[in-house]
Design a protein around this motif. Structure first.
Motif, mmCIF file in Angstrom:
data_model
loop_
_atom_site.group_PDB
_atom_site.id
_atom_site.type_symbol
_atom_site.label_atom_id
_atom_site.label_comp_id
_atom_site.label_asym_id
_atom_site.label_seq_id
_atom_site.Cartn_x
_atom_site.Cartn_y
_atom_site.Cartn_z
ATOM 1 N N LYS A 96 0.809 -1.226 0.000
ATOM 2 C CA LYS A 96 0.000 0.000 0.000
ATOM 3 C C LYS A 96 0.838 1.270 0.000
ATOM 4 C CE LYS A 96 -3.956 -2.271 2.078
ATOM 5 N NZ LYS A 96 -4.773 -2.434 3.264
ATOM 6 N N GLU A 97 1.969 1.249 0.677
ATOM 7 C CA GLU A 97 2.831 2.437 0.702
ATOM 8 C C GLU A 97 3.772 2.467 -0.500
ATOM 9 O OE1 GLU A 97 2.711 5.009 2.948
ATOM 10 O OE2 GLU A 97 0.951 4.015 3.796
ATOM 11 N N LEU A 98 4.438 1.349 -0.754
ATOM 12 C CA LEU A 98 5.387 1.302 -1.870
ATOM 13 C C LEU A 98 4.719 0.896 -3.186
ATOM 14 C CD1 LEU A 98 8.563 -0.287 -0.233
ATOM 15 C CD2 LEU A 98 7.952 2.131 -0.485
ATOM 16 N N LEU A 99 3.459 0.433 -3.095
ATOM 17 C CA LEU A 99 2.669 0.047 -4.271
ATOM 18 C C LEU A 99 3.315 -1.079 -5.081
ATOM 19 C CD1 LEU A 99 1.490 3.571 -5.454
ATOM 20 C CD2 LEU A 99 0.284 1.953 -3.949
ATOM 21 N N LEU A 100 3.949 -2.017 -4.373
ATOM 22 C CA LEU A 100 4.524 -3.189 -5.012
ATOM 23 C C LEU A 100 3.491 -4.300 -5.023
ATOM 24 C CD1 LEU A 100 8.032 -3.010 -3.341
ATOM 25 C CD2 LEU A 100 7.486 -2.491 -5.734
ATOM 26 N N GLU A 101 3.635 -5.218 -5.961
ATOM 27 C CA GLU A 101 2.659 -6.296 -6.137
ATOM 28 C C GLU A 101 3.013 -7.500 -5.283
ATOM 29 O OE1 GLU A 101 1.204 -9.337 -9.653
ATOM 30 O OE2 GLU A 101 2.132 -7.434 -10.225
ATOM 31 N N GLU A 102 2.035 -7.956 -4.499
ATOM 32 C CA GLU A 102 2.213 -9.182 -3.725
ATOM 33 C C GLU A 102 2.010 -10.379 -4.640
ATOM 34 O OE1 GLU A 102 0.539 -11.557 0.184
ATOM 35 O OE2 GLU A 102 -0.479 -9.736 -0.457
ATOM 36 N N ILE A 103 2.826 -11.400 -4.465
ATOM 37 C CA ILE A 103 2.685 -12.652 -5.197
ATOM 38 C C ILE A 103 1.828 -13.569 -4.330
ATOM 39 C CG2 ILE A 103 3.898 -14.636 -6.178
ATOM 40 C CD1 ILE A 103 6.392 -12.719 -6.330
ATOM 41 N N PRO A 104 0.583 -13.830 -4.758
ATOM 42 C CA PRO A 104 -0.306 -14.622 -3.910
ATOM 43 C C PRO A 104 0.178 -16.063 -3.764
ATOM 44 C CG PRO A 104 -1.335 -14.156 -6.037
ATOM 45 C CD PRO A 104 -0.009 -13.446 -6.026
ATOM 46 N N GLY A 105 -0.209 -16.675 -2.669
ATOM 47 C CA GLY A 105 0.110 -18.076 -2.452
ATOM 48 C C GLY A 105 0.288 -18.373 -0.984
ATOM 49 N N ASN A 106 0.335 -19.656 -0.681
ATOM 50 C CA ASN A 106 0.587 -20.124 0.678
ATOM 51 C C ASN A 106 2.080 -20.422 0.766
ATOM 52 O OD1 ASN A 106 0.351 -21.087 3.250
ATOM 53 N ND2 ASN A 106 -0.496 -23.056 2.640
ATOM 54 N N HIS A 107 2.876 -19.408 1.059
ATOM 55 C CA HIS A 107 4.329 -19.515 1.002
ATOM 56 C C HIS A 107 4.899 -20.104 2.300
ATOM 57 C CE1 HIS A 107 3.881 -17.331 -2.665
ATOM 58 N NE2 HIS A 107 3.363 -16.285 -2.041
ATOM 59 N N PRO A 108 6.082 -20.727 2.226
ATOM 60 C CA PRO A 108 6.672 -21.356 3.412
ATOM 61 C C PRO A 108 6.818 -20.384 4.582
ATOM 62 C CG PRO A 108 7.881 -21.989 1.444
ATOM 63 C CD PRO A 108 6.905 -20.921 1.034
ATOM 64 N N ASN A 109 6.530 -20.875 5.763
ATOM 65 C CA ASN A 109 6.708 -20.141 7.013
ATOM 66 C C ASN A 109 5.940 -18.827 7.054
ATOM 67 O OD1 ASN A 109 8.683 -22.024 8.212
ATOM 68 N ND2 ASN A 109 9.925 -21.372 6.480
ATOM 69 N N GLY A 110 4.819 -18.756 6.351
ATOM 70 C CA GLY A 110 3.988 -17.554 6.376
ATOM 71 C C GLY A 110 4.615 -16.347 5.707
ATOM 72 N N ALA A 111 5.580 -16.582 4.833
ATOM 73 C CA ALA A 111 6.283 -15.469 4.186
ATOM 74 C C ALA A 111 5.360 -14.695 3.252
ATOM 75 C CB ALA A 111 7.488 -15.984 3.407
ATOM 76 N N ILE A 112 5.667 -13.433 3.086
ATOM 77 C CA ILE A 112 5.036 -12.571 2.095
ATOM 78 C C ILE A 112 6.015 -12.498 0.936
ATOM 79 C CG2 ILE A 112 4.195 -10.239 1.591
ATOM 80 C CD1 ILE A 112 4.044 -9.884 4.732
ATOM 81 N N TRP A 113 5.536 -12.709 -0.274
ATOM 82 C CA TRP A 113 6.390 -12.597 -1.457
ATOM 83 C C TRP A 113 5.953 -11.370 -2.241
ATOM 84 C CZ3 TRP A 113 7.286 -17.995 -4.133
ATOM 85 C CH2 TRP A 113 7.880 -18.873 -3.211
ATOM 86 N N ILE A 114 6.910 -10.521 -2.581
ATOM 87 C CA ILE A 114 6.667 -9.271 -3.292
ATOM 88 C C ILE A 114 7.478 -9.270 -4.580
ATOM 89 C CG2 ILE A 114 6.938 -6.754 -3.183
ATOM 90 C CD1 ILE A 114 4.857 -7.728 -1.188
ATOM 91 N N GLN A 115 6.855 -8.884 -5.688
ATOM 92 C CA GLN A 115 7.571 -8.775 -6.966
ATOM 93 C C GLN A 115 8.302 -7.435 -7.017
ATOM 94 O OE1 GLN A 115 7.391 -11.459 -9.265
ATOM 95 N NE2 GLN A 115 9.211 -10.416 -9.970
#
Length: 119
Positions: free
Chosen positions: A28-47
């Motif tokens: 929301k602040e940097l306006l980067l796109e999140e990569i959806p998915g159930n990633h290991p260890n609850g990680a957030i993936w950002i492109q």
């Protein structure tokens, strides 16, 4: 030999219980796109351009931090054999579909991930 073709991602860590705050900052602040998915260890993936930023909660007092860059290799088994021939310890983590991967640490404790895409 480490036959590295490119940087795939960098994993950074954030304090425990700040996942939603971090997600809001990057999306929301940097306006980067999140990569959806159930990633290991609850990680957030950002492109971020042609690489990914992985963000994961970690206890600040934890030894052997999970922070790391990840590099793509062409033949993971050959790289593992090369590292083991130098008595470098290899570790593994959760499975991710379409990837074979392993980790190692340098003599100073820095963690590296090596990935071979299988799809």
């Amino acid at each position: 030999m480490l036959d590295i073709s490119r940087l795939d991602h960098v994993l950074i860590t954030i304090p425990l219980n700040t996942r939603e705050e971090a997600k809001d900052f990057y999306t929301k602040e940097l306006l980067l796109e999140e990569i959806p998915g159930n990633h290991p260890n609850g990680a957030i993936w950002i492109q971020m351009g042609d690489i990914e930023l992985h963000i994961r909660e970690e206890d600040a007092h934890q030894n052997n931090s999970a922070r790391h860059p990840a590099f793509v290799v062409k033949d993971l088994e050959a790289v593992i054999a090369f590292l083991q021939s130098s008595n470098i310890e290899i570790s593994y983590s959760s499975l991710i579909e379409g990837r074979k991967r392993c980790f190692f640490r340098d003599p100073w404790g820095n963690r590296f991930e090596l990935i071979e895409f299988t799809q």
